[in-house]
Design a protein around this motif. Structure first.
Motif, mmCIF file in Angstrom:
data_model
loop_
_atom_site.group_PDB
_atom_site.id
_atom_site.type_symbol
_atom_site.label_atom_id
_atom_site.label_comp_id
_atom_site.label_asym_id
_atom_site.label_seq_id
_atom_site.Cartn_x
_atom_site.Cartn_y
_atom_site.Cartn_z
ATOM 1 N N ALA A 205 0.818 -1.218 0.000
ATOM 2 C CA ALA A 205 0.000 0.000 0.000
ATOM 3 C C ALA A 205 0.849 1.265 0.000
ATOM 4 O O ALA A 205 0.456 2.280 -0.601
ATOM 5 C CB ALA A 205 -0.924 -0.002 1.216
ATOM 6 N N TYR A 285 0.122 6.952 -0.382
ATOM 7 C CA TYR A 285 -0.535 5.684 -0.716
ATOM 8 C C TYR A 285 -0.310 5.379 -2.190
ATOM 9 O O TYR A 285 -0.617 6.191 -3.057
ATOM 10 C CB TYR A 285 -2.030 5.767 -0.406
ATOM 11 C CG TYR A 285 -2.773 4.480 -0.680
ATOM 12 C CD1 TYR A 285 -2.846 3.483 0.281
ATOM 13 C CD2 TYR A 285 -3.382 4.249 -1.912
ATOM 14 C CE1 TYR A 285 -3.509 2.288 0.033
ATOM 15 C CE2 TYR A 285 -4.050 3.064 -2.168
ATOM 16 C CZ TYR A 285 -4.113 2.091 -1.194
ATOM 17 O OH TYR A 285 -4.772 0.905 -1.454
ATOM 18 N N GLY A 287 -0.748 1.789 -3.467
ATOM 19 C CA GLY A 287 -1.408 0.577 -3.915
ATOM 20 C C GLY A 287 -0.421 -0.343 -4.603
ATOM 21 O O GLY A 287 0.724 0.033 -4.881
ATOM 22 N N LEU A 316 -7.820 -1.118 0.988
ATOM 23 C CA LEU A 316 -8.054 0.147 0.291
ATOM 24 C C LEU A 316 -7.749 1.282 1.253
ATOM 25 O O LEU A 316 -7.857 1.126 2.480
ATOM 26 C CB LEU A 316 -9.509 0.245 -0.188
ATOM 27 C CG LEU A 316 -9.942 -0.765 -1.264
ATOM 28 C CD1 LEU A 316 -11.452 -0.734 -1.435
ATOM 29 C CD2 LEU A 316 -9.263 -0.477 -2.588
ATOM 30 N N SER A 479 -9.951 4.394 -4.470
ATOM 31 C CA SER A 479 -8.496 4.236 -4.354
ATOM 32 C C SER A 479 -8.047 2.931 -5.009
ATOM 33 O O SER A 479 -8.824 1.992 -5.188
ATOM 34 C CB SER A 479 -8.065 4.254 -2.884
ATOM 35 O OG SER A 479 -8.583 3.137 -2.183
ATOM 36 N N LYS A 480 -6.776 2.886 -5.344
ATOM 37 C CA LYS A 480 -6.183 1.697 -5.956
ATOM 38 C C LYS A 480 -6.001 0.631 -4.874
ATOM 39 O O LYS A 480 -5.575 0.942 -3.763
ATOM 40 C CB LYS A 480 -4.824 2.087 -6.552
ATOM 41 C CG LYS A 480 -4.132 0.997 -7.353
ATOM 42 C CD LYS A 480 -2.812 1.537 -7.905
ATOM 43 C CE LYS A 480 -2.042 0.471 -8.666
ATOM 44 N NZ LYS A 480 -0.753 0.989 -9.177
ATOM 45 N N ALA A 482 -4.574 -2.458 -2.557
ATOM 46 C CA ALA A 482 -3.300 -3.046 -2.124
ATOM 47 C C ALA A 482 -3.572 -4.511 -1.835
ATOM 48 O O ALA A 482 -4.568 -4.851 -1.186
ATOM 49 C CB ALA A 482 -2.781 -2.343 -0.879
ATOM 50 N N GLN A 499 -8.262 -5.285 -9.477
ATOM 51 C CA GLN A 499 -8.575 -3.859 -9.579
ATOM 52 C C GLN A 499 -9.847 -3.650 -10.396
ATOM 53 O O GLN A 499 -10.701 -2.808 -10.037
ATOM 54 C CB GLN A 499 -7.395 -3.123 -10.225
ATOM 55 C CG GLN A 499 -7.497 -1.611 -10.152
ATOM 56 C CD GLN A 499 -6.208 -0.936 -10.598
ATOM 57 O OE1 GLN A 499 -5.282 -1.597 -11.058
ATOM 58 N NE2 GLN A 499 -6.144 0.382 -10.480
#
Length: 517
Positions: A205, A285, A287, A316, A479-480, A482, A499
């Motif tokens: 992350a 952050y 990810g 996330l 958010s991307k 992790a 994703q």
């Protein structure tokens, strides 16, 4: 006498207690059909003690001339918990070899200027019924002692010595290197993979920055850390402005008096210096994914071995604990709940949380599904850890991504109230413990300069609405992801597919087609 006793044993409950008492209190139908949520008829209402507004001033804070903050809360009893918290952890090791905080945790309460060995320290504490401990996290180092109140002067003197004047002898550093190597081996061999997965999800992350830096010393760095490296780090971060002396169970004036005596003009062993290499980086952050292919078939052998499992943790970005959204995220985490498939218990044990109702109760082959929320002063991470047979890894990932998407729906009123009540209950029960109160006081004062009291936090929890949950979830889903994966990962979907699932409406993974199986 024996005849009299045997006659008493043979009496029925009616003969022993009287007919009225037996009818009233036995299970023989005295109060039929009265639910536990309703008061019993004829029983007087309870009268509860109140604090009459005194609770508002129970946590007192004083700042000394050198910048050290002294915080205390009086909690009546024979024992107290006192400690020093330092704004220092693995996230601050950007300019140093990773693992210094891990080393300092192991070296804590070793020989000092005043005490020749760890045994001397322990013997001194034993005279006051005391114990000591040191814990480091990604952003905080905490030295703590619990002992009798009358030994406060000795306790603060010992803390000052342990924090500001450790000897850090070569033989102690060698012993610490051995302890760190053993802990690293144990981390990779233990049946519970949660500490290792937590390390991996942070690395994914926050790749290469702040809280993404390794909390445990990497094996390559064990031999690089010596007294000079440790002194350089301590010179930058162990200064009074970055410390809090916190105490629970003692008078504030007495604690301030001891702080002035032992912490105001004490010269550290590394010398007085203005910190110049302090890392003020803000968590970024990123990810991403961190995978570790590992044979888990022999992790737990014996008469009842744990089956081979594959583990996945998907997270996330949430928010920092300084933001207003921290409370809604805490409620959301409690609403998700979860645990192991063999957990037992009724209401209050989390059996009505979403990860139990929607995941563990419906998919018997899943061994674990648990939600975690990690929050720091500038970022946060909400993640779900799940484990199952490696052959069902793809299906398990899809179940978890669907749960993330379903968070964005409107929660039921009863579900939300249950989560808020459970969070308040957990908060208040944890704060029954003196060491937990100490940590709460110290961490809050260290990060914010003040402390929110339990009744203030409970009021904030009560004010969380369904719209708050939807709002923070929608923000989080943008958010991307992790991802951390451990075990046999043959069936693990690609990061791009995970994703895509978290960006879809239903959380399903894109379909894949194979010519050969």
């Amino acid at each position: 006498m024996a005849t009299h006793m045997s006659r008493c044993r043979s009496w029925s409950p009616v003969q022993r207690y009287g007919l009225a008492a037996y009818r009233r209190y036995s299970g023989g139908g005295g109060y039929p059909n009265i639910p536990l949520s309703s008061p019993l008829p004829g029983v007087p209402s309870p009268t509860f003690a109140s604090v009459d507004g005194l609770e508002k001033s129970e946590t007192r804070i004083t700042t000394l001339e050198n910048g050290l903050r002294v915080a205390s809360q009086n909690k009546f009893g024979q024992f107290c918990t006192v400690g020093i918290l330092v704004n220092s952890g693995s996230r601050h090791e950007t300019k140093y070899p990773s693992g210094i905080a891990h080393f300092l945790e192991k070296l804590a309460f070793s020989s000092t200027a005043q005490y020749g060995s760890r045994d001397e320290i322990l013997l001194t504490l034993e005279k006051h019924g005391g114990i000591c401990d040191c814990q480091t996290s990604r952003d905080t180092t905490m030295y703590a002692i619990s002992a009798e109140v009358k030994g406060l002067d000795t306790v603060v003197s010992l803390l000052s010595d342990a924090v500001l004047q450790p000897r850090l002898l070569d033989e102690e550093i060698e012993m610490t290197q051995m302890a760190v190597r053993f802990e690293l081996e144990d981390l990779n061999m233990r049946p519970d993979p949660e500490p290792l997965l937590t390390e991996m999800i942070h690395a994914a992350a926050y790749r290469g920055n702040t809280v993404g830096l390794p909390r445990f010393c990497p094996g390559d760095n064990v031999d690089k850390i010596d007294q000079a490296v440790l002194h350089g780090y301590l010179r930058s971060y162990y200064c009074p402005q970055r410390m809090v002396l916190a105490g629970v169970g003692i008078e504030h004036e007495q604690l301030v008096k001891c702080a002035r005596r032992y912490l105001l003009n004490t010269r550290p062993v590394w010398g007085e210096a203005t910190p110049t290499d302090v890392d003020l980086s803000v968590a970024q952050y990123t990810g991403g994914i961190v995978k570790m292919e590992k044979d888990m078939s022999d992790v737990s052998l014996g008469p009842t071995p744990i089956p081979e499992l594959a583990h996945i943790m998907i997270g996330l970005e949430s928010c920092s604990f300084l933001e207003d959204d921290f409370i809604p995220f805490a409620v959301l985490n409690m609403m998700m709940g979860g645990g192991g498939s063999f957990s037992a218990g009724g209401p209050g044990k989390g059996m009505f949380t979403r990860l139990y109702l929607n995941v563990l109760n419906r998919h018997h082959w899943m061994y674990n599904a648990t939600a975690y929320h990690h929050s720091y002063e500038d970022s946060g991470l909400l993640c779900i850890h799940a484990s199952a047979d490696p052959r069902q890894l793809r299906e398990m990932v899809e179940i978890i991504t669907r749960e993330f998407i379903q968070m964005a729906g409107t929660p039921g009123e009863m579900e939300l109230e249950r989560a808020k009540t459970q969070l308040k209950s957990m908060l208040m029960m944890n704060l029954e413990s003196r060491p937990v109160v100490f940590e709460d006081v110290g961490r809050q004062v260290l990060s914010t300069g003040k402390r929110k009291l339990p009744h203030e936090l409970c009021a904030l929890i009560s004010n969380v609405t369904t719209s708050d949950i939807k709002r923070v979830t929608s923000k989080m889903l943008r958010s991307k992801p992790a991802v951390a994966a451990l075990g046999d990962l043959t069936e693990l979907p690609s990061f791009e597919h995970i994703q895509a699932a978290l960006s879809s409406k239903d959380g399903r993974l894109p379909r894949t087609y194979r010519l050969f199986r």
